[in-house]
Each structure stands twice: as structure tokens, then as C-alpha cells.
Design an enzyme around this catalytic site. Sequence first.
Site, PDB file in Angstrom:
ATOM      1  N   GLY A  55      -0.685   3.358 -11.486  1.00 48.00           N
ATOM      2  CA  GLY A  55      -0.447   1.995 -11.023  1.00 48.00           C
ATOM      3  C   GLY A  55       0.287   2.018  -9.703  1.00 48.00           C
ATOM      4  N   GLN A  60       5.534  -1.253  -3.205  1.00 45.15           N
ATOM      5  CA  GLN A  60       5.653   0.206  -3.091  1.00 45.15           C
ATOM      6  C   GLN A  60       5.014   0.749  -1.827  1.00 45.15           C
ATOM      7  OE1 GLN A  60       4.161   0.900  -7.371  1.00 45.15           O
ATOM      8  NE2 GLN A  60       5.565   2.576  -7.022  1.00 45.15           N
ATOM      9  N   CYS A 116       7.526   6.742 -11.912  1.00 48.93           N
ATOM     10  CA  CYS A 116       7.175   5.798 -10.849  1.00 48.93           C
ATOM     11  C   CYS A 116       7.011   6.553  -9.547  1.00 48.93           C
ATOM     12  CB  CYS A 116       8.278   4.750 -10.723  1.00 48.93           C
ATOM     13  SG  CYS A 116       7.960   3.527  -9.444  1.00 48.93           S
ATOM     14  N   LEU A 117       5.941   6.260  -8.809  1.00 46.89           N
ATOM     15  CA  LEU A 117       5.697   6.941  -7.536  1.00 46.89           C
ATOM     16  C   LEU A 117       6.827   6.684  -6.536  1.00 46.89           C
ATOM     17  CD1 LEU A 117       1.863   6.242  -7.132  1.00 46.89           C
ATOM     18  CD2 LEU A 117       2.952   8.377  -7.862  1.00 46.89           C
ATOM     19  N   HIS A 158       5.312  -2.678 -16.065  1.00 49.50           N
ATOM     20  CA  HIS A 158       5.990  -1.846 -15.054  1.00 49.50           C
ATOM     21  C   HIS A 158       5.656  -2.342 -13.643  1.00 49.50           C
ATOM     22  CE1 HIS A 158       7.307   2.262 -13.448  1.00 49.50           C
ATOM     23  NE2 HIS A 158       6.680   1.712 -12.422  1.00 49.50           N
ATOM     24  N   GLU A 159       4.360  -2.575 -13.398  1.00 47.85           N
ATOM     25  CA  GLU A 159       3.932  -3.017 -12.063  1.00 47.85           C
ATOM     26  C   GLU A 159       4.404  -4.443 -11.776  1.00 47.85           C
ATOM     27  OE1 GLU A 159       2.985  -0.751 -10.162  1.00 47.85           O
ATOM     28  OE2 GLU A 159       2.616   0.690 -11.761  1.00 47.85           O
ATOM     29  N   HIS A 162       7.810  -4.592 -10.467  1.00 47.33           N
ATOM     30  CA  HIS A 162       7.923  -4.308  -9.025  1.00 47.33           C
ATOM     31  C   HIS A 162       7.821  -5.600  -8.211  1.00 47.33           C
ATOM     32  CE1 HIS A 162       8.209   0.009  -8.666  1.00 47.33           C
ATOM     33  NE2 HIS A 162       7.134   0.228  -9.410  1.00 47.33           N
TER      34      HIS A 162
HETATM   35 ZN    ZN Z   1       6.595   1.989 -10.332  1.00 50.83          ZN
END
Ligand code: ZN
Length: 190
Positions: A55, A60, A116-117, A158-159, A162
Amino acid sequence: MNLEKYELKGELIPIVTYPDPVLSTKAVPVTEFNKDLQHLVKDMLYTMYHAPGIGLAAPQVGKGIRLFVLDVDYDREMVTTASGKEEPRLSGFNPMVFINPVITGTSGTTTYEEGCLSVPGVYEEVKRYKSINVKYQDMEGNFHEMEADDMMSICIQHENDHLDGIVFIERLSNLKKQFYKKKMAKEKGK
Ligand code: ZN
């Protein structure tokens, strides 16, 4: 990683890491469903598969708008190439795009070890809703509604966090939160 062989085209966008301020800012709704938006979505999917991740939310990649992409279905298998190099081989793509998502219903709870990236190297169990209902728009601006369970539900939550300026470590206990905040700030300072 070479993604061209999968017919995936796009450009890599640099992923911002915690504690970049864009990650703690509430994103604004998408209002224009135009070519620029389509272009961004294409590049975000490309960047997500390249990472590889399941994701990626617009903040991000430094864009404060309510949009994320995900794919909880594709497979990554490590293979050895003719030149003896190890590289992941991807298959079974199921890219999804959520624009201006709103979680309209929730039920049950589940925990999963999330990563998480934007928070490289950190994996921690987070408590989430097991099932959710989500309303969202597609790239043409059409409205959709779906029910999501398990991985899809966890990933959407999660997304979606963000988009509200919440990184998953904010959902950990105070002790762990402080630990990671200090650690990330220190690493960023190097
Ligand atoms: Zn994330």
C-alpha cells in the site's frame, strides 16, 4: 528491479520517511479527476510495486491529498536470474485505487504485524477493525462502496490513517511510540 516486463509503466517517486511533516498533516480531498491524477496514480502504483509494498498513500510521496493505492493480492517470489542475481518475481497483480475514502462502518478487532515504507525497519503489531465498510471514488470520480475483511481491511485502515496524518507507530503504546519517535528522529539526523 525491472518492472517493465510486467507491463507496469511509470516513474519512481521518492518515498518520504518519518518524521517528515507531510506525514503528520491531514490531507485534503481530491477535487479534480484529470490526467494529472491518473499520472500520479500510475507512478504511485509503480513506486509501490518497486519498493515492494502492499500500500502507498499520497502523503508518503509528498502529496497531501486523499488518495491511496494498494494491492494485497500479488505474489513476490525470490528467483535467481541468469546472471546469478537474486531478484523478486511478481505475479497475480490486483491494483486498487481509493480516492477520498471514508470508513462508514466497522466490526470486530484483529491484530497484525504492520510495517510502513515511510518507517523503514519497524514492524509492530497494531490493533485494527477486522471488517470495515468503505466509500470511495475511482479515478473518474465515480463513487463506490465495499466491504473489506482481514488483510484488505487492515491495509485500508493503515493507508487511510496516512490521509489523516497518522503513521502506524502512533497507534502503539506510549512507551513504544516514544522509543520509535526518538529512534527515527536520530536516524533522520545522521
Ligand atoms: Zn504506511
